[in-house]
Enzyme design. Structure first.
Site, PDB file in Angstrom:
ATOM      1  NE  ARG A  89      -1.207  -2.430   2.904  1.00  0.00           N
ATOM      2  CZ  ARG A  89      -2.208  -2.666   3.727  1.00  0.00           C
ATOM      3  NH1 ARG A  89      -2.342  -1.980   4.825  1.00  0.00           N
ATOM      4  NH2 ARG A  89      -3.063  -3.604   3.472  1.00  0.00           N
ATOM      5  CG  ASP A  95      -2.262   0.751   6.797  1.00  0.00           C
ATOM      6  OD1 ASP A  95      -3.456   1.082   6.837  1.00  0.00           O
ATOM      7  OD2 ASP A  95      -1.806  -0.249   7.387  1.00  0.00           O
ATOM      8  CG  ASP A 129      -3.445   1.000  10.997  1.00  0.00           C
ATOM      9  OD1 ASP A 129      -4.462   0.975  10.264  1.00  0.00           O
ATOM     10  OD2 ASP A 129      -2.458   0.260  10.829  1.00  0.00           O
TER      11      ASP A 129
END
Ligand code: ROI
Length: 165
Positions: free
Chosen positions: A92, A95, A97
């Site tokens: 990716r 990302d 989080d």
């Protein structure tokens, strides 16, 4: 203000630039103040198949955004940087989080806080320590320093590269 910790990861299309752009975008979020940014760490990909190494980092953000609002804002930033959700655990561009949100425990279909893999991933725990110190307590009571004692650095490499702010 709630103290939140956000994990950043990228393994495609100039990961260092991806992380730097993400830090800039997060710093511009409303109702929020970027308090600290770790240096970048290089890590072997966790997940199936062959994929490039990741760059990972963690930042500390003070915010009055609700968890759902923060998640939506982070997903907007992922999309703006070309994230495509095709392959589970695939490579990716970016990302983001939410690792911790104050001492909230959230378990909804859209959002699990603390992040479920937080306790075991060296590429999260080591940069987290940079921005929180080892005395950080997770909502369940674990002390970060104790989790680090049980989490080998392994092949995680500190690059010493700064991401801005
Ligand atoms: N592996 C590493 N090393 N770093 C990540 O940020 C990362 N993120 C993921 C998966 C695909 C699980 N593997 C990762 O989402």
């Amino acid at each position: 203000m709630i103290t939140t910790y956000i994990g950043l990861g990228s393994n495609l299309l100039h990961p260092l630039e991806q992380l730097r752009n993400a830090v800039r975008a997060i710093a511009a979020l409303p109702q929020s103040r970027l308090a600290a940014v770790s240096t970048a760490y290089r890590s072997r990909a966790v997940g199936p198949g062959e994929q490039p190494d990741y760059l990972n980092a963690v930042l500390r953000l003070e915010t009055t955004l609700e968890p759902g609002q923060l998640l939506a804002a982070l997903q907007d930033i992922e999309r703006a940087q070309g994230r495509e959700r095709s392959v589970r655990w695939g490579p990716r561009t970016l990302d983001l989080d939410i690792l911790l949100y104050g001492d909230a425990l959230i378990d909804s279909p859209a959002l699990t806080i603390p992040h479920p893999a937080l306790h075991t991933r060296n590429f999260v725990l080591y940069p987290l320590e940079e921005v929180s110190g080892p005395d950080l307590r997770l909502p369940a009571g674990d002390r970060l320093g104790n989790l680090l004692d049980q989490c080998p650095r392994g092949e995680l490499a500190a690059t010493g590269l700064h991401l801005g702010q």
